[in-house]
Write a protein that holds these residues in place. Structure first.
Motif, PDB file in Angstrom:
ATOM      1  N   ARG A 106      -0.860   6.033  -7.533  1.00 32.54           N
ATOM      2  CA  ARG A 106       0.313   6.119  -8.354  1.00 32.54           C
ATOM      3  C   ARG A 106       1.620   5.617  -8.043  1.00 32.54           C
ATOM      4  O   ARG A 106       2.483   5.037  -8.436  1.00 32.54           O
ATOM      5  CB  ARG A 106       0.535   7.555  -8.836  1.00 32.54           C
ATOM      6  CG  ARG A 106      -0.576   8.242  -9.748  1.00 32.54           C
ATOM      7  CD  ARG A 106      -0.209   9.495  -9.931  1.00 32.54           C
ATOM      8  NE  ARG A 106      -1.023  10.153 -10.803  1.00 32.54           N
ATOM      9  CZ  ARG A 106      -1.538  11.628 -11.197  1.00 32.54           C
ATOM     10  NH1 ARG A 106      -0.691  12.381 -10.128  1.00 32.54           N
ATOM     11  NH2 ARG A 106      -2.332  11.872 -11.913  1.00 32.54           N
ATOM     12  N   SER A 107       1.657   5.297  -6.521  1.00 28.61           N
ATOM     13  CA  SER A 107       3.038   5.008  -5.824  1.00 28.61           C
ATOM     14  C   SER A 107       3.022   3.433  -5.845  1.00 28.61           C
ATOM     15  O   SER A 107       3.997   2.673  -5.648  1.00 28.61           O
ATOM     16  CB  SER A 107       2.773   5.346  -4.329  1.00 28.61           C
ATOM     17  OG  SER A 107       1.909   4.778  -3.689  1.00 28.61           O
ATOM     18  N   VAL A 108       1.850   2.784  -6.421  1.00 24.27           N
ATOM     19  CA  VAL A 108       1.837   1.264  -6.343  1.00 24.27           C
ATOM     20  C   VAL A 108       2.295   0.872  -7.780  1.00 24.27           C
ATOM     21  O   VAL A 108       1.920   1.298  -8.909  1.00 24.27           O
ATOM     22  CB  VAL A 108       0.478   0.729  -6.139  1.00 24.27           C
ATOM     23  CG1 VAL A 108       0.505  -0.938  -6.220  1.00 24.27           C
ATOM     24  CG2 VAL A 108       0.110   1.264  -4.889  1.00 24.27           C
ATOM     25  N   ASP A 142      -7.211   5.451   6.309  1.00 22.91           N
ATOM     26  CA  ASP A 142      -7.826   4.225   5.485  1.00 22.91           C
ATOM     27  C   ASP A 142      -7.189   4.290   4.280  1.00 22.91           C
ATOM     28  O   ASP A 142      -7.214   3.059   3.766  1.00 22.91           O
ATOM     29  CB  ASP A 142      -9.530   4.871   5.605  1.00 22.91           C
ATOM     30  CG  ASP A 142     -10.086   4.699   7.099  1.00 22.91           C
ATOM     31  OD1 ASP A 142      -9.618   3.971   7.776  1.00 22.91           O
ATOM     32  OD2 ASP A 142     -11.183   5.419   7.012  1.00 22.91           O
ATOM     33  N   ILE A 143      -7.108   5.365   3.527  1.00 22.05           N
ATOM     34  CA  ILE A 143      -6.524   5.363   2.428  1.00 22.05           C
ATOM     35  C   ILE A 143      -5.194   4.646   2.307  1.00 22.05           C
ATOM     36  O   ILE A 143      -4.698   3.690   1.357  1.00 22.05           O
ATOM     37  CB  ILE A 143      -6.604   6.576   1.556  1.00 22.05           C
ATOM     38  CG1 ILE A 143      -8.004   7.110   1.301  1.00 22.05           C
ATOM     39  CG2 ILE A 143      -5.858   6.625   0.246  1.00 22.05           C
ATOM     40  CD1 ILE A 143      -8.214   8.608   1.024  1.00 22.05           C
ATOM     41  N   ASP A 144      -4.441   4.931   3.131  1.00 30.42           N
ATOM     42  CA  ASP A 144      -3.073   4.167   3.312  1.00 30.42           C
ATOM     43  C   ASP A 144      -3.130   2.951   3.304  1.00 30.42           C
ATOM     44  O   ASP A 144      -2.335   1.883   2.644  1.00 30.42           O
ATOM     45  CB  ASP A 144      -2.164   4.988   4.587  1.00 30.42           C
ATOM     46  CG  ASP A 144      -1.887   6.283   4.069  1.00 30.42           C
ATOM     47  OD1 ASP A 144      -1.581   6.672   2.918  1.00 30.42           O
ATOM     48  OD2 ASP A 144      -1.633   6.983   5.191  1.00 30.42           O
ATOM     49  N   THR A 145      -4.164   2.400   4.204  1.00 30.57           N
ATOM     50  CA  THR A 145      -4.234   0.887   4.550  1.00 30.57           C
ATOM     51  C   THR A 145      -4.751   0.172   3.049  1.00 30.57           C
ATOM     52  O   THR A 145      -4.165  -0.990   2.757  1.00 30.57           O
ATOM     53  CB  THR A 145      -5.419   0.723   5.691  1.00 30.57           C
ATOM     54  OG1 THR A 145      -5.193   1.242   6.723  1.00 30.57           O
ATOM     55  CG2 THR A 145      -5.589  -0.737   5.731  1.00 30.57           C
ATOM     56  N   LEU A 146      -5.565   0.927   2.517  1.00 31.63           N
ATOM     57  CA  LEU A 146      -6.058   0.280   0.993  1.00 31.63           C
ATOM     58  C   LEU A 146      -4.830   0.103   0.070  1.00 31.63           C
ATOM     59  O   LEU A 146      -4.634  -1.123  -0.086  1.00 31.63           O
ATOM     60  CB  LEU A 146      -7.118   1.301   0.417  1.00 31.63           C
ATOM     61  CG  LEU A 146      -7.474   1.028  -1.235  1.00 31.63           C
ATOM     62  CD1 LEU A 146      -7.920  -0.395  -1.445  1.00 31.63           C
ATOM     63  CD2 LEU A 146      -8.072   2.158  -1.613  1.00 31.63           C
ATOM     64  N   VAL A 147      -3.958   1.236   0.205  1.00 34.47           N
ATOM     65  CA  VAL A 147      -2.899   1.314  -0.659  1.00 34.47           C
ATOM     66  C   VAL A 147      -1.789  -0.095  -0.284  1.00 34.47           C
ATOM     67  O   VAL A 147      -1.368  -0.636  -1.275  1.00 34.47           O
ATOM     68  CB  VAL A 147      -2.303   2.493  -1.025  1.00 34.47           C
ATOM     69  CG1 VAL A 147      -0.988   2.548  -1.960  1.00 34.47           C
ATOM     70  CG2 VAL A 147      -3.215   3.644  -1.634  1.00 34.47           C
ATOM     71  N   SER A 148      -1.663   0.277   0.983  1.00 33.06           N
ATOM     72  CA  SER A 148      -0.771  -1.080   1.548  1.00 33.06           C
ATOM     73  C   SER A 148      -1.368  -2.390   1.188  1.00 33.06           C
ATOM     74  O   SER A 148      -0.219  -3.093   1.069  1.00 33.06           O
ATOM     75  CB  SER A 148      -0.672  -0.823   3.126  1.00 33.06           C
ATOM     76  OG  SER A 148       0.282  -1.715   3.738  1.00 33.06           O
ATOM     77  N   LYS A 149      -2.392  -2.620   1.430  1.00 28.24           N
ATOM     78  CA  LYS A 149      -2.861  -3.978   1.117  1.00 28.24           C
ATOM     79  C   LYS A 149      -2.645  -4.357  -0.189  1.00 28.24           C
ATOM     80  O   LYS A 149      -2.586  -5.572  -0.705  1.00 28.24           O
ATOM     81  CB  LYS A 149      -4.294  -4.183   1.809  1.00 28.24           C
ATOM     82  CG  LYS A 149      -4.258  -3.943   3.416  1.00 28.24           C
ATOM     83  CD  LYS A 149      -3.605  -5.273   3.886  1.00 28.24           C
ATOM     84  CE  LYS A 149      -3.841  -5.323   5.411  1.00 28.24           C
ATOM     85  NZ  LYS A 149      -3.033  -6.316   5.885  1.00 28.24           N
ATOM     86  N   LEU A 150      -3.106  -3.457  -1.009  1.00 28.53           N
ATOM     87  CA  LEU A 150      -3.246  -3.558  -2.672  1.00 28.53           C
ATOM     88  C   LEU A 150      -1.705  -3.770  -3.104  1.00 28.53           C
ATOM     89  O   LEU A 150      -1.417  -4.679  -3.810  1.00 28.53           O
ATOM     90  CB  LEU A 150      -3.587  -2.281  -3.127  1.00 28.53           C
ATOM     91  CG  LEU A 150      -3.964  -2.295  -4.836  1.00 28.53           C
ATOM     92  CD1 LEU A 150      -4.954  -3.291  -5.149  1.00 28.53           C
ATOM     93  CD2 LEU A 150      -4.620  -0.866  -5.229  1.00 28.53           C
TER      94      LEU A 150
END
Length: 462
Positions: free
Chosen positions: A378-380, A447-455
């Motif tokens: 949601r933050s993206v 891991d989830i933070d990495t996904l969201v950051s790359k997204l």
């Protein structure tokens, strides 16, 4: 080409065998095959000679070296997800008495395997809240198809209602099986605000000639069917049977479908000590409430427990086997044979290792990660998450990308070693630029933070 590992590959031996049966050439056995389809010379494959063991290892190591392991666990969902397989599961499965989990026709020499199957049936029946579970099916999709055919045989009806929120590939298997059986499959829409099966559409399509209804929870979108009891009650009011497809991992935190009134329960054991296995194999769960007619039509095998003649020890044997080679073909309820029994053993070892408390804690861990993934997505800026705003999610989350082509976004993520999917438009034309993302116990919050950051980087044009 003669090879010492291939029986009768020697030219001289083959020549004598052909002379004995009065044939000059092996191809004479294939004279019904059109000549244009027969190869005139050996295929140009391999290395032109048998390789030594060492050479074979070199070849395989060269191929395997091309595999690239991602830096973090895959986020790909769609029914088969990355779960941790404890070492003890692999260790027990590698034992010779389990490794070839063939149908135990001779109980006197297969007591260990029969007991494992019996324990599987008992554990799964308790987990799904039913009275009887058979000794496993091929996978979840064939278990669901068998459940539908069984419902038709019991009710003598020829229609079945299936929610469009059920896994699309499971629905495809059911449609294929129903085509041969002359059954009509009627699909029920999903609610666009919750992602659950649309109850009003369900009720409008239900009639007194429907054999069964099938819903899945969590469904393909990762959404929990919160009105499951209502669906089951409405189905029963029409004289039909209620089938519920459930993820066994979710049953550590959600009510068992059998406890809510389901007549037949189905599922897949992939999450229970079975790896990804490139999408298979796994084992299918098929269980029923205690009902004489359902039991008579139950496919597969049932293992029972008895006592030895002197009454001192327990013993196990098959008490039901319904395949067509044992019963007249037209009266057999299934052609399920040895199926995926090794994977069934894996699942019972896994459950025995975790226990009830472990399954609950595992379910809570996945539920917490699912909620964290939703909050981070949601933050993206250009992400709509979750896709169905009013849905309750478990393990898999559906979301939408706005402003960019999803295929390109997923390709860029893959180039960074982050894998997400599948795209929902592959199965639902009305859901373009939407995808699933899956989180399990193997994913950390980092891991989830990495996904969201790359997204965020990819969507930002980085």
């Amino acid at each position: 080409m003669p090879h010492h590992w291939i029986p009768n590959s020697s030219y001289d031996i083959r020549k004598k065998m052909l002379e004995y049966v009065g044939v000059k050439d092996v191809l004479d056995f294939f004279n019904d095959v059109p000549e244009k389809l027969i190869l005139k010379e050996p295929l140009k494959v391999g290395y032109g000679r048998p390789l030594t063991e060492y050479e074979v290892k070199r070849v395989f190591n060269n191929v395997i070296s091309k595999n690239k392991l991602p830096p973090i666990p895959s986020f790909i969902g769609g029914g088969v997800c990355h779960h941790y397989v404890p070492s003890v599961v692999k260790a027990i499965l590698s034992r010779s008495e389990f490794y070839t989990a063939y149908t135990p026709y001779q109980p006197e020499i297969a007591q260990g395997l029969l007991q494992a199957f019996f324990e599987y049936q008992s554990v799964m029946a308790e987990l799904y809240g039913v009275d009887i579970v058979n000794a496993s099916m091929y996978n979840g999709s064939t278990a669901a198809a068998e459940a539908v055919l069984m419902s038709s045989r019991v009710t003598k009806r020829k229609k079945v209602l299936i929610s469009k929120a059920v896994h699309p590939e499971v629905r495809d298997v059911i449609k294929t099986w129903c085509f041969g059986a002359g059954l009509e499959v009627i699909e029920v829409n999903y609610d666009v605000s919750t992602g659950e099966t649309d109850l009003k559409d369900f009720e409008s399509k239900l009639s007194n000639d429907v054999a069964a209804s099938l819903i899945q929870s969590p469904n393909f979108f990762g959404v929990i069917e919160t009105k499951m009891r209502r669906f089951i009650d409405v189905t029963h009011n029409a004289g039909a049977l209620a089938i519920v497809y459930s993820n066994p991992i979710a049953l550590g935190v959600f009510e068992a479908p059998g406890a809510l009134g389901a007549d037949i329960v189905v599922g897949d054991t992939q999450a229970l000590g079975n790896g990804l296995n490139y999408g298979g194999p796994s084992a299918g769960v098929l269980g029923i409430k205690e009902d004489k007619e359902l039991l008579r039509q139950l496919p597969g095998r049932l293992i029972g427990m008895t006592k030895t003649v002197d009454g001192v020890e327990k013993g196990y044997m098959m008490i039901l086997q319904t395949r067509e080679q044992h019963i007249r073909r037209e009266r057999a309820t299934s052609n399920i044979t040895t199926n995926s029994a090794l994977e069934a053993v894996a699942s019972v070892v896994y459950i025995a290792l975790l226990g009830a408390e472990g399954l609950r804690r595992l379910g809570e861990a996945i539920l917490g990660r699912t909620e964290y993934l939703i909050r981070r997505l949601r933050s993206v800026k250009d992400i709509v998450a979750p896709l169905f705003a009013n849905g309750l999610y478990f393990r898999e989350v559906s979301f939408k990308v706005v402003g960019k082509d999803l295929s390109e976004v997923l390709k860029k993520l893959a180039s960074e070693g982050i894998y997400v999917g599948p795209q929902l438009s592959r199965f639902y034309e009305e859901l373009p630029n939407c995808s699933l993302a899956c989180v399990t116990e193997v994913h950390t919050l980092e891991d989830i933070d990495t996904l969201v950051s790359k997204l965020s980087e990819v969507l930002g044009g980085g």
